[in-house]
Design an enzyme around this catalytic site. Sequence first.
Site, short mmCIF file in Angstrom:
data_model
loop_
_atom_site.label_atom_id
_atom_site.label_comp_id
_atom_site.label_asym_id
_atom_site.label_seq_id
_atom_site.Cartn_x
_atom_site.Cartn_y
_atom_site.Cartn_z
N PRO A 137 18.59 45.06 32.35
CG PRO A 137 18.71 42.82 31.68
CD PRO A 137 18.70 44.21 31.15
NE ARG A 172 -0.62 52.07 43.18
CZ ARG A 172 -1.90 51.76 43.37
NH1 ARG A 172 -2.66 51.46 42.33
NH2 ARG A 172 -2.41 51.75 44.57
CD GLU A 185 21.41 38.00 23.38
OE1 GLU A 185 21.84 38.23 24.52
OE2 GLU A 185 20.56 37.13 23.14
CG ASP A 233 -0.60 51.37 47.39
OD1 ASP A 233 -1.68 50.84 47.66
OD2 ASP A 233 -0.36 51.97 46.32
N1 SAM Z 1 21.58 40.25 26.86
C1 SAM Z 1 20.98 41.12 27.83
C2 SAM Z 1 21.60 40.85 29.20
O1 SAM Z 1 22.00 39.72 29.46
O2 SAM Z 1 21.60 41.78 30.04
C3 SAM Z 1 19.48 40.90 27.91
C4 SAM Z 1 18.74 41.41 26.74
S1 SAM Z 1 17.00 41.21 26.91
C5 SAM Z 1 16.73 39.69 26.12
C6 SAM Z 1 16.35 42.40 25.79
C7 SAM Z 1 15.89 43.69 26.42
O3 SAM Z 1 14.88 43.44 27.38
C8 SAM Z 1 16.92 44.49 27.15
O4 SAM Z 1 17.71 45.26 26.27
C9 SAM Z 1 16.07 45.37 28.06
O5 SAM Z 1 15.59 46.50 27.37
C10 SAM Z 1 14.90 44.46 28.36
N2 SAM Z 1 15.01 43.80 29.68
C11 SAM Z 1 15.19 42.50 29.92
N3 SAM Z 1 15.22 42.23 31.23
C12 SAM Z 1 15.04 43.41 31.86
C13 SAM Z 1 14.99 43.80 33.23
N4 SAM Z 1 15.15 42.93 34.20
N5 SAM Z 1 14.79 45.10 33.51
C14 SAM Z 1 14.64 46.01 32.52
N6 SAM Z 1 14.70 45.70 31.20
C15 SAM Z 1 14.90 44.43 30.88
#
Ligand code: SAM
Length: 226
Positions: A89, A154, A116, A169
């Site tokens: 994220p 794509r 996490e 698109d």
């Molecule tokens: N504790 C982290 C934080 O608050 O940023 C979130 C961890 S999430 C539960 C577990 C995994 O999901 C992350 O390590 C990532 O690989 C993936 N993930 C979750 N949300 C994402 C997003 N918006 N974009 C890309 N990957 C995401």
Amino acid sequence: MRFDVLTLFPEIFEGYRSQSLLKLAIERDLVELHTWNIRDHTEDKHQKVDDKPFGGGPGMLIACQPVYDCVEAVQQEGESPGRLLMMTPAGRRLDQTFVSELAEFDRLLLLCGRYEGFDDRIRQGLNPIEVSVGDFVCNGGEVPAMLVIETVIRLVPGVLGDETSSKYDSFAETGLLEYPQYTRPRDFRGLTVPEVLLSGNHEEIERWRTEESLRITRERRGDLLE
Ligand code: SAM
């Protein structure tokens, strides 16, 4: 184009790779999709890949050793090491411009987190391109990785049946949202198709579509016009 997904849950990709456009692209040797289980690379005798965060806090983090070893082993496979993406994220938000940049690579390794997230030294030492699919948190990186694959393929020549279709698109060449489209019947429960689309006048149709694209973009996503 080759994708290697590094995940703790490779089974998630089984259904995905066996359907629709991706399946056809794989059969036609336009795309390769390989999945790798990070757990296969742990040196822990109990097969653990995660541990508690230093300093306390909730949940578990994916540790460095299995990820470094998995990435290095996967890079040895194939003709080039490829470019590593980390799904997080905290990454750059995916949009069509970013997708076009990713489509320039001939091999992408997609690293999926769980729990996490990752020990930060994975980011520091492996220098991935960090990709976010939006300002929300998913349970894991697998669906975000699928989004990257969905959007990038794509743009791989030959993957779409009609070579022009990604060009028209939303967000593509014009940067606008797509105009409304209709198929048969002409009247469905009193909802009718705009007359101009039935006129056979291609110039008029093009003008209408451009105007509708602009109208919809202005109404819904004024930020795209700026
Ligand atoms: N504790 C982290 C934080 O608050 O940023 C979130 C961890 S999430 C539960 C577990 C995994 O999901 C992350 O390590 C990532 O690989 C993936 N993930 C979750 N949300 C994402 C997003 N918006 N974009 C890309 N990957 C995401």
